[in-house]
Scaffold this motif. Sequence first.
Motif, PDB file in Angstrom:
ATOM      1  N   PRO A  20     -35.625  31.520 -24.978  1.00 25.69           N
ATOM      2  CA  PRO A  20     -36.368  30.532 -24.586  1.00 25.69           C
ATOM      3  C   PRO A  20     -37.879  30.707 -24.417  1.00 25.69           C
ATOM      4  O   PRO A  20     -38.256  31.437 -23.254  1.00 25.69           O
ATOM      5  CB  PRO A  20     -35.777  29.908 -23.262  1.00 25.69           C
ATOM      6  N   ARG A  21     -38.801  30.729 -25.468  1.00 23.74           N
ATOM      7  CA  ARG A  21     -40.114  30.985 -25.403  1.00 23.74           C
ATOM      8  C   ARG A  21     -40.789  30.568 -26.568  1.00 23.74           C
ATOM      9  O   ARG A  21     -40.050  29.884 -27.338  1.00 23.74           O
ATOM     10  CB  ARG A  21     -40.212  32.724 -25.593  1.00 23.74           C
ATOM     11  N   VAL A  22     -41.967  30.328 -26.539  1.00 21.87           N
ATOM     12  CA  VAL A  22     -43.055  29.959 -27.609  1.00 21.87           C
ATOM     13  C   VAL A  22     -43.152  30.986 -28.630  1.00 21.87           C
ATOM     14  O   VAL A  22     -43.531  32.086 -28.228  1.00 21.87           O
ATOM     15  CB  VAL A  22     -44.283  29.457 -26.806  1.00 21.87           C
ATOM     16  N   ARG A  23     -42.682  30.438 -29.855  1.00 24.37           N
ATOM     17  CA  ARG A  23     -42.695  31.468 -31.067  1.00 24.37           C
ATOM     18  C   ARG A  23     -44.190  31.442 -31.483  1.00 24.37           C
ATOM     19  O   ARG A  23     -44.938  30.540 -31.358  1.00 24.37           O
ATOM     20  CB  ARG A  23     -41.941  31.219 -32.020  1.00 24.37           C
ATOM     21  N   ASP A  24     -44.322  32.701 -32.208  1.00 25.36           N
ATOM     22  CA  ASP A  24     -45.702  32.719 -32.848  1.00 25.36           C
ATOM     23  C   ASP A  24     -45.450  32.171 -34.192  1.00 25.36           C
ATOM     24  O   ASP A  24     -44.724  32.614 -35.057  1.00 25.36           O
ATOM     25  CB  ASP A  24     -45.958  34.228 -33.074  1.00 25.36           C
ATOM     26  N   VAL A  25     -46.053  31.041 -34.574  1.00 24.14           N
ATOM     27  CA  VAL A  25     -45.845  30.245 -35.855  1.00 24.14           C
ATOM     28  C   VAL A  25     -46.217  31.033 -36.977  1.00 24.14           C
ATOM     29  O   VAL A  25     -45.745  30.778 -37.857  1.00 24.14           O
ATOM     30  CB  VAL A  25     -46.683  29.055 -35.578  1.00 24.14           C
ATOM     31  N   ASP A  26     -47.219  31.990 -36.946  1.00 24.30           N
ATOM     32  CA  ASP A  26     -47.623  32.975 -38.165  1.00 24.30           C
ATOM     33  C   ASP A  26     -46.408  33.828 -38.402  1.00 24.30           C
ATOM     34  O   ASP A  26     -46.614  34.411 -39.580  1.00 24.30           O
ATOM     35  CB  ASP A  26     -48.684  33.387 -37.852  1.00 24.30           C
ATOM     36  N   ASP A  27     -45.635  34.174 -37.516  1.00 27.11           N
ATOM     37  CA  ASP A  27     -44.788  35.567 -37.708  1.00 27.11           C
ATOM     38  C   ASP A  27     -43.335  35.142 -37.163  1.00 27.11           C
ATOM     39  O   ASP A  27     -42.982  35.163 -35.866  1.00 27.11           O
ATOM     40  CB  ASP A  27     -45.073  36.661 -37.001  1.00 27.11           C
ATOM     41  N   PRO A  28     -42.424  34.241 -37.849  1.00 27.80           N
ATOM     42  CA  PRO A  28     -41.314  33.798 -37.582  1.00 27.80           C
ATOM     43  C   PRO A  28     -40.176  34.672 -37.097  1.00 27.80           C
ATOM     44  O   PRO A  28     -39.174  34.392 -36.502  1.00 27.80           O
ATOM     45  CB  PRO A  28     -40.471  32.896 -38.620  1.00 27.80           C
ATOM     46  N   HIS A  29     -40.417  36.368 -37.283  1.00 26.10           N
ATOM     47  CA  HIS A  29     -39.575  37.226 -36.742  1.00 26.10           C
ATOM     48  C   HIS A  29     -40.098  38.059 -36.018  1.00 26.10           C
ATOM     49  O   HIS A  29     -39.964  39.368 -35.969  1.00 26.10           O
ATOM     50  CB  HIS A  29     -38.989  38.030 -38.100  1.00 26.10           C
ATOM     51  N   HIS A  30     -41.020  37.478 -34.860  1.00 24.04           N
ATOM     52  CA  HIS A  30     -41.736  38.207 -34.071  1.00 24.04           C
ATOM     53  C   HIS A  30     -40.768  38.997 -33.227  1.00 24.04           C
ATOM     54  O   HIS A  30     -40.128  38.178 -32.215  1.00 24.04           O
ATOM     55  CB  HIS A  30     -42.808  37.449 -33.206  1.00 24.04           C
ATOM     56  N   VAL A  31     -40.823  40.080 -32.731  1.00 22.50           N
ATOM     57  CA  VAL A  31     -40.100  40.895 -32.130  1.00 22.50           C
ATOM     58  C   VAL A  31     -40.479  41.449 -30.812  1.00 22.50           C
ATOM     59  O   VAL A  31     -40.000  42.129 -30.210  1.00 22.50           O
ATOM     60  CB  VAL A  31     -39.288  42.255 -33.141  1.00 22.50           C
ATOM     61  N   ALA A  32     -41.756  40.920 -30.641  1.00 18.78           N
ATOM     62  CA  ALA A  32     -42.409  41.579 -29.241  1.00 18.78           C
ATOM     63  C   ALA A  32     -41.544  41.163 -28.012  1.00 18.78           C
ATOM     64  O   ALA A  32     -41.561  41.804 -27.020  1.00 18.78           O
ATOM     65  CB  ALA A  32     -43.825  41.128 -29.342  1.00 18.78           C
ATOM     66  N   ALA A  33     -40.868  40.113 -28.354  1.00 17.90           N
ATOM     67  CA  ALA A  33     -40.173  39.260 -27.132  1.00 17.90           C
ATOM     68  C   ALA A  33     -39.008  40.314 -26.500  1.00 17.90           C
ATOM     69  O   ALA A  33     -38.298  40.524 -25.333  1.00 17.90           O
ATOM     70  CB  ALA A  33     -39.459  38.260 -27.244  1.00 17.90           C
ATOM     71  N   LEU A  34     -38.517  41.589 -27.516  1.00 17.12           N
ATOM     72  CA  LEU A  34     -37.527  42.416 -27.054  1.00 17.12           C
ATOM     73  C   LEU A  34     -38.121  43.740 -26.897  1.00 17.12           C
ATOM     74  O   LEU A  34     -37.327  44.622 -26.811  1.00 17.12           O
ATOM     75  CB  LEU A  34     -36.516  42.529 -28.212  1.00 17.12           C
ATOM     76  N   LEU A  94     -49.802  48.393 -29.147  1.00 15.51           N
ATOM     77  CA  LEU A  94     -49.666  47.209 -29.754  1.00 15.51           C
ATOM     78  C   LEU A  94     -49.873  47.298 -31.352  1.00 15.51           C
ATOM     79  O   LEU A  94     -49.063  46.782 -32.072  1.00 15.51           O
ATOM     80  CB  LEU A  94     -50.746  46.279 -29.420  1.00 15.51           C
ATOM     81  N   PRO A  95     -50.839  48.301 -31.734  1.00 16.50           N
ATOM     82  CA  PRO A  95     -50.854  48.369 -33.132  1.00 16.50           C
ATOM     83  C   PRO A  95     -49.725  48.915 -33.848  1.00 16.50           C
ATOM     84  O   PRO A  95     -49.375  48.820 -35.132  1.00 16.50           O
ATOM     85  CB  PRO A  95     -51.977  49.052 -33.435  1.00 16.50           C
ATOM     86  N   ASP A  96     -48.982  49.690 -33.233  1.00 16.91           N
ATOM     87  CA  ASP A  96     -47.761  50.542 -33.755  1.00 16.91           C
ATOM     88  C   ASP A  96     -46.338  50.008 -33.175  1.00 16.91           C
ATOM     89  O   ASP A  96     -45.500  50.537 -33.794  1.00 16.91           O
ATOM     90  CB  ASP A  96     -47.730  51.929 -33.072  1.00 16.91           C
ATOM     91  N   ARG A  97     -46.532  48.710 -33.033  1.00 16.05           N
ATOM     92  CA  ARG A  97     -45.067  48.046 -32.756  1.00 16.05           C
ATOM     93  C   ARG A  97     -44.458  47.580 -33.893  1.00 16.05           C
ATOM     94  O   ARG A  97     -45.071  47.038 -34.868  1.00 16.05           O
ATOM     95  CB  ARG A  97     -45.216  46.796 -31.581  1.00 16.05           C
ATOM     96  N   PRO A  98     -43.228  47.611 -34.036  1.00 14.96           N
ATOM     97  CA  PRO A  98     -42.599  47.032 -35.243  1.00 14.96           C
ATOM     98  C   PRO A  98     -42.831  45.347 -35.383  1.00 14.96           C
ATOM     99  O   PRO A  98     -43.097  45.165 -34.503  1.00 14.96           O
ATOM    100  CB  PRO A  98     -41.204  47.299 -35.028  1.00 14.96           C
ATOM    101  N   HIS A  99     -42.633  45.123 -36.623  1.00 11.88           N
ATOM    102  CA  HIS A  99     -43.122  43.710 -36.946  1.00 11.88           C
ATOM    103  C   HIS A  99     -41.767  42.925 -37.292  1.00 11.88           C
ATOM    104  O   HIS A  99     -41.964  41.923 -37.992  1.00 11.88           O
ATOM    105  CB  HIS A  99     -44.204  43.531 -37.721  1.00 11.88           C
ATOM    106  N   SER A 100     -40.803  43.745 -37.628  1.00  9.49           N
ATOM    107  CA  SER A 100     -39.439  43.176 -38.179  1.00  9.49           C
ATOM    108  C   SER A 100     -38.393  43.632 -37.225  1.00  9.49           C
ATOM    109  O   SER A 100     -38.323  44.675 -36.627  1.00  9.49           O
ATOM    110  CB  SER A 100     -39.376  43.868 -39.580  1.00  9.49           C
ATOM    111  N   PRO A 101     -37.037  43.003 -37.599  1.00 12.41           N
ATOM    112  CA  PRO A 101     -35.972  43.224 -36.697  1.00 12.41           C
ATOM    113  C   PRO A 101     -35.310  44.630 -37.234  1.00 12.41           C
ATOM    114  O   PRO A 101     -34.903  45.397 -36.271  1.00 12.41           O
ATOM    115  CB  PRO A 101     -34.965  42.186 -37.049  1.00 12.41           C
ATOM    116  N   GLU A 102     -35.510  45.107 -38.434  1.00  7.68           N
ATOM    117  CA  GLU A 102     -35.042  46.539 -39.245  1.00  7.68           C
ATOM    118  C   GLU A 102     -36.078  47.392 -38.146  1.00  7.68           C
ATOM    119  O   GLU A 102     -35.521  48.631 -37.803  1.00  7.68           O
ATOM    120  CB  GLU A 102     -35.139  46.654 -40.574  1.00  7.68           C
ATOM    121  N   GLY A 103     -37.279  47.118 -38.171  1.00  8.12           N
ATOM    122  CA  GLY A 103     -38.023  48.018 -37.503  1.00  8.12           C
ATOM    123  C   GLY A 103     -38.051  48.271 -36.157  1.00  8.12           C
ATOM    124  O   GLY A 103     -37.796  49.446 -35.192  1.00  8.12           O
ATOM    125  N   LEU A 104     -37.512  47.429 -35.374  1.00 11.42           N
ATOM    126  CA  LEU A 104     -37.086  47.191 -33.970  1.00 11.42           C
ATOM    127  C   LEU A 104     -35.714  48.081 -33.642  1.00 11.42           C
ATOM    128  O   LEU A 104     -35.740  48.799 -32.832  1.00 11.42           O
ATOM    129  CB  LEU A 104     -36.796  45.725 -33.172  1.00 11.42           C
TER     130      LEU A 104
END
Length: 166
Positions: free
Chosen positions: A72-86, A96-106
Amino acid sequence: MFSAFKRSIPQISIFHNPSLPPSTKALDMLRAALSSPFPPVSASNSPLKFNLEVIESAPTADQIRTILDYLPRVRDVDDPHHVAALISSHPSSPSLPDRPHSPEGLVRLAQKTPLALKWPIVVDWTNGRASAGNSEGVGDVLEYLRKRRDGEAKEEEDYQPKGWFS
């Protein structure tokens, strides 16, 4: 007529790290809801009914995609697979710049640095709800199950077949 056939026992998974107090607290809450009256303020309430799966590893990439949709959160509309919530705020988490941007990266990050993931992750696969990193979200998942049990939550529209016999 046969709507009882469509009802199923909710499937709840907890991605659990036993070394972290919030994860242990969430697991205790889930187990208590299964074995004791819920909510516990009234002994006349029955326990909740759900299947509990305890997983002591990080979710897979496919599971992460689903969990992101359930949070339950507001999603980043530019990135549908935004993993920062996890991703946790633990010092071992990447900046921040080194964080993964995909589920596989997470998944790779969680395998390398387990504390970089928000534990616990609790998922109600049946009702499409999830919580990550705190016990308050687990309480919300349990409260929704209570409302469903007590008839306070609106049921999905019953299936109405179209055809000769409708």
